[in-house]
Design a protein around this motif. Sequence first.
Motif, PDB file in Angstrom:
ATOM      1  N   ALA A   1      -6.968  16.382  31.351  1.00 44.69           N
ATOM      2  CA  ALA A   1      -7.498  15.025  31.430  1.00 44.69           C
ATOM      3  C   ALA A   1      -8.990  15.063  31.743  1.00 44.69           C
ATOM      4  O   ALA A   1      -9.756  14.243  31.235  1.00 44.69           O
ATOM      5  CB  ALA A   1      -6.752  14.242  32.511  1.00 44.69           C
ATOM      6  N   VAL A   2      -9.415  16.034  32.538  1.00 43.35           N
ATOM      7  CA  VAL A   2     -10.840  16.136  32.857  1.00 43.35           C
ATOM      8  C   VAL A   2     -11.598  16.822  31.727  1.00 43.35           C
ATOM      9  O   VAL A   2     -12.615  16.323  31.231  1.00 43.35           O
ATOM     10  CB  VAL A   2     -11.037  16.931  34.171  1.00 43.35           C
ATOM     11  CG1 VAL A   2     -12.517  17.022  34.502  1.00 43.35           C
ATOM     12  CG2 VAL A   2     -10.265  16.277  35.300  1.00 43.35           C
TER      13      VAL A   2
ATOM     14  N   TRP B   1     -16.854  13.297  30.730  1.00 44.45           N
ATOM     15  CA  TRP B   1     -16.841  14.536  31.526  1.00 44.45           C
ATOM     16  C   TRP B   1     -16.660  15.767  30.665  1.00 44.45           C
ATOM     17  O   TRP B   1     -17.231  16.818  30.947  1.00 44.45           O
ATOM     18  CB  TRP B   1     -15.762  14.469  32.609  1.00 44.45           C
ATOM     19  CG  TRP B   1     -16.108  13.473  33.654  1.00 44.45           C
ATOM     20  CD1 TRP B   1     -15.401  12.354  34.008  1.00 44.45           C
ATOM     21  CD2 TRP B   1     -17.279  13.477  34.474  1.00 44.45           C
ATOM     22  NE1 TRP B   1     -16.063  11.672  34.982  1.00 44.45           N
ATOM     23  CE2 TRP B   1     -17.223  12.335  35.294  1.00 44.45           C
ATOM     24  CE3 TRP B   1     -18.377  14.332  34.577  1.00 44.45           C
ATOM     25  CZ2 TRP B   1     -18.210  12.014  36.213  1.00 44.45           C
ATOM     26  CZ3 TRP B   1     -19.370  14.022  35.500  1.00 44.45           C
ATOM     27  CH2 TRP B   1     -19.282  12.878  36.301  1.00 44.45           C
TER      28      TRP B   1
ATOM     29  N   THR C   1     -11.020  17.227  28.627  1.00 47.90           N
ATOM     30  CA  THR C   1     -11.139  16.557  27.331  1.00 47.90           C
ATOM     31  C   THR C   1     -11.542  15.092  27.501  1.00 47.90           C
ATOM     32  O   THR C   1     -11.404  14.294  26.594  1.00 47.90           O
ATOM     33  CB  THR C   1      -9.812  16.627  26.554  1.00 47.90           C
ATOM     34  OG1 THR C   1      -8.800  16.002  27.356  1.00 47.90           O
ATOM     35  CG2 THR C   1      -9.410  18.044  26.276  1.00 47.90           C
ATOM     36  N   HIS C   2     -12.045  14.753  28.682  1.00 48.11           N
ATOM     37  CA  HIS C   2     -12.494  13.397  28.947  1.00 48.11           C
ATOM     38  C   HIS C   2     -13.672  13.043  28.043  1.00 48.11           C
ATOM     39  O   HIS C   2     -14.479  13.914  27.692  1.00 48.11           O
ATOM     40  CB  HIS C   2     -12.915  13.309  30.420  1.00 48.11           C
ATOM     41  CG  HIS C   2     -13.199  11.915  30.877  1.00 48.11           C
ATOM     42  ND1 HIS C   2     -14.462  11.399  30.877  1.00 48.11           N
ATOM     43  CD2 HIS C   2     -12.377  10.941  31.338  1.00 48.11           C
ATOM     44  CE1 HIS C   2     -14.412  10.147  31.321  1.00 48.11           C
ATOM     45  NE2 HIS C   2     -13.158   9.854  31.605  1.00 48.11           N
ATOM     46  N   ARG C   3     -13.775  11.759  27.675  1.00 46.91           N
ATOM     47  CA  ARG C   3     -14.828  11.342  26.730  1.00 46.91           C
ATOM     48  C   ARG C   3     -16.218  11.695  27.225  1.00 46.91           C
ATOM     49  O   ARG C   3     -17.091  12.041  26.430  1.00 46.91           O
ATOM     50  CB  ARG C   3     -14.781   9.829  26.512  1.00 46.91           C
ATOM     51  CG  ARG C   3     -13.452   9.303  26.109  1.00 46.91           C
ATOM     52  CD  ARG C   3     -13.525   7.799  26.069  1.00 46.91           C
ATOM     53  NE  ARG C   3     -14.622   7.367  25.238  1.00 46.91           N
ATOM     54  CZ  ARG C   3     -14.467   6.817  24.038  1.00 46.91           C
ATOM     55  NH1 ARG C   3     -13.268   6.647  23.564  1.00 46.91           N
ATOM     56  NH2 ARG C   3     -15.501   6.447  23.337  1.00 46.91           N
TER      57      ARG C   3
END
Lengths: 701, 56
Positions: free
Chosen positions: A292-293, A299, A295-297
């Motif tokens: 989630a981190v 981050w 591949t964050h838009r």
Amino acid sequence: MNAVSPKKSLRTIALIGNPNCGKTTLFNELTGLRQKVGNYPGVTVEKKEGRILIGSEEIIVLDLPGTYSLSANSPDEKVVTDILFGRIPGTPPPELIIFVADATNLERNLYLLSQIIDLKIPTVVSLNMIDRINEAGIAIDTSMLRKEFGVPFIPMVASKGIGTKELLSAFEQLPPIADVIRQWQLPEPVRIEHNELVSILIANEKMSEPAAFHEAQLLLSTPKDVSSFSNEYNSETLNHLQQDHSNLQLTGVDRHSIFVESRFRWTNAAYKKSVRHTTPRHQNTIHDSIDAVLTHRIWGFVIFFVLMAVMFQTIFTWANYPMELIGSAFDMLARSVSTVIPEGDLQSLIARGIIGGVGAVVTFLPQILFLFLFLGFLEDTGYMARAAFIMDRVMSKVGLHGKSFIPLLSSFACAIPGIMATRTIENQRDRLVTILVAPLMSCSARLPVFSLLIASFVPNVLLFGFMSLPAVVLISMYLLGLITALLTARVLKSTILKGPKPVFIMELPPYRIPSLKNTFIHMWERSLLFLKNAGTIILGVSIVLWFLATYPKMAQGTSSEKLAHSFVGQAGHAIEPVLKPLGFDWKIGIGIISSLLQREVFVGTLGTIYNIEHADEANATLKEQMQKEKDPVTGLPTFSLLTALCIMVYYVLAMQCLSTVAVVRRETNGWKWPAAQFVYMTLLAYAGTFVTYRIGLWILS
Amino acid sequence: MDIIVTYWQEIISLLIVLLTIVLMTRSVMRTSRYKKECSTCALVEIQTKKHSTTHQ
Ligand SMILES: Nc1nc2c(ncn2[C@@H]2O[C@H](COP(=O)(O)OP(=O)(O)OP(=O)(O)O)[C@@H](O)[C@H]2O)c(=O)[nH]1
Ligand SMILES: [Mg+2]
């Protein structure tokens, strides 16, 4: 191997399986070879061959690219079907198959297995990654699997060599499979049409039963028009096929999906019988939170660039000490040669020509090693696929796939494996675009050029208190390459290689602790390669260059006048008009021309030329010689920060690598594309350098 | 004496240069004859027998 036993008589085992399930790891374990392993799908893109002994029989083992099904279409996956159906002249289909299955992903793996079983080739399943099933929360009943599929399943941990013995002995005990019963069922009308078509293919097209069985499914489910097969099949077969298509239309089944569905129904049932979930599925795991981190838009990008920045910063600082060590070792060598051999041509050839040239390049070995350490780390942890994922948004603006980003990222090491990696791209045009822009990514051969110039001319000051200016300049060069590659791809995609935007589907591999052994073996091989290059190409060029820079001889004069009088000097002066607009002198020009072969030759060439030119003076490092270098006419320094930047921009953009040209020729089957690529990149480099130089002069004035 | 040393040094150096040129041309010729580039070692490699058995 015994010279009398003909090669033909050896049997072949093929390793087949989904991407990233550990085929190459197993291959290396079985054969003792060291093919490339990495934690992302699409590492292996062509067939690799090795040998093993089973009992007393020598057998050829083939490592193949991973594939999700036998109807896939990208060049790497086509290798698998071509081999299985014996479509490659001189390579008979394999007699045995090791099907490698990822135990943590069995549901998907079993689909391909059922296609393989249909081929009626003796098969043993390597149930790999068994060390991870606890973590995945599953328990597997291998005897049930064996009963369902009719082939042995051997639990294994290929990365630790666990289970290889059992795997091989399973082969020795394998019962001959006269008749495997294909257990999946097609709905009645489809089954009848399918069987008919199989018989026709066997009779008319002289296919074997398994090949016809497979081909009939492809033909019945194809979305293409029947007429598009007119080159491959005779008209009677095609007429029948046309009839089949319309018959199926009438029965109301969806012929495009019915084969996949029927097969899945069976494999899923078998899966449910043999695999038990000990923890509920789709529970949020730690991996998901990391993803989630990463591949964050936002981050995701920040982390990507921070990683890159850290990488280059450390390449510069850590590699410095061993580099200085190597540098002084070569210095000492040159000095002792000068004391052993009396003054004269031979001394000059060895101390100045050879040691000057080869030494200058070998000094950069530590930096190259650090680069590979980092890239290996990225590949093994599974970050590579995440980078492709976050880059997908950028790539799709360009009209490419996130998948194209993996070849580009691999090109940071070297454009050649990068270009090979484009085989995973299904669409021909997209693949071509990726091949054409891959050499714009800064490869390891540019690193010596960049870091020589940066170390000599970029002041070592800190920016914002933590980033050193040299590292910032280096990163800018890498970014320049990346951005130019993306822009070029965009232009190509909207002009000569127009095509629809591809859809991105890529599996994110699980995170893994990188294996140190793997990384070190890879680094070891890269350094051998680098040293081999230095000992052959750079050595050869240095010797020839020494000759060209020494002859014709001049009786009187300073060493720099002698150099100007030599062949190299004369050639250099001839090309000077072309270089003037870029702010380069003729020695840089000679460096650029000799490095058409390979980029790091530039460093070796400057090493040789300056050593000969400064023969009158005491020994100095290449860096010191470059800093001292003056224009004989104006008396101004030849190199400034601006010249250094211009040279770097030139090297970012130019295609100075013969091996890349050769690989592009092979991968595109002709000279057209490599020639076009060479021309466009050289023009781009010239224009880019010119603009940089003009802007620089304008700022300075 | 000095003249002789200079003379010999020049001869040996030129021989080395000549040898290098011969070896380099030979390897270029060989590569173009085999025409098979080895992708594994990331080089346009000469396909010797030993090479092709380790990786094809
Ligand atoms: N935990 C664990 N990891 C493994 C095992 N076998 C292989 N791996 C890891 O799985 C990853 C993929 O291995 P590869 O051998 O490159 O897979 P491949 O099937 O050849 O992949 P492609 O060539 O892309 O089709 C690597 O990171 C290996 O280190 C295993 O038994 N256990
Ligand atoms: Mg592989």
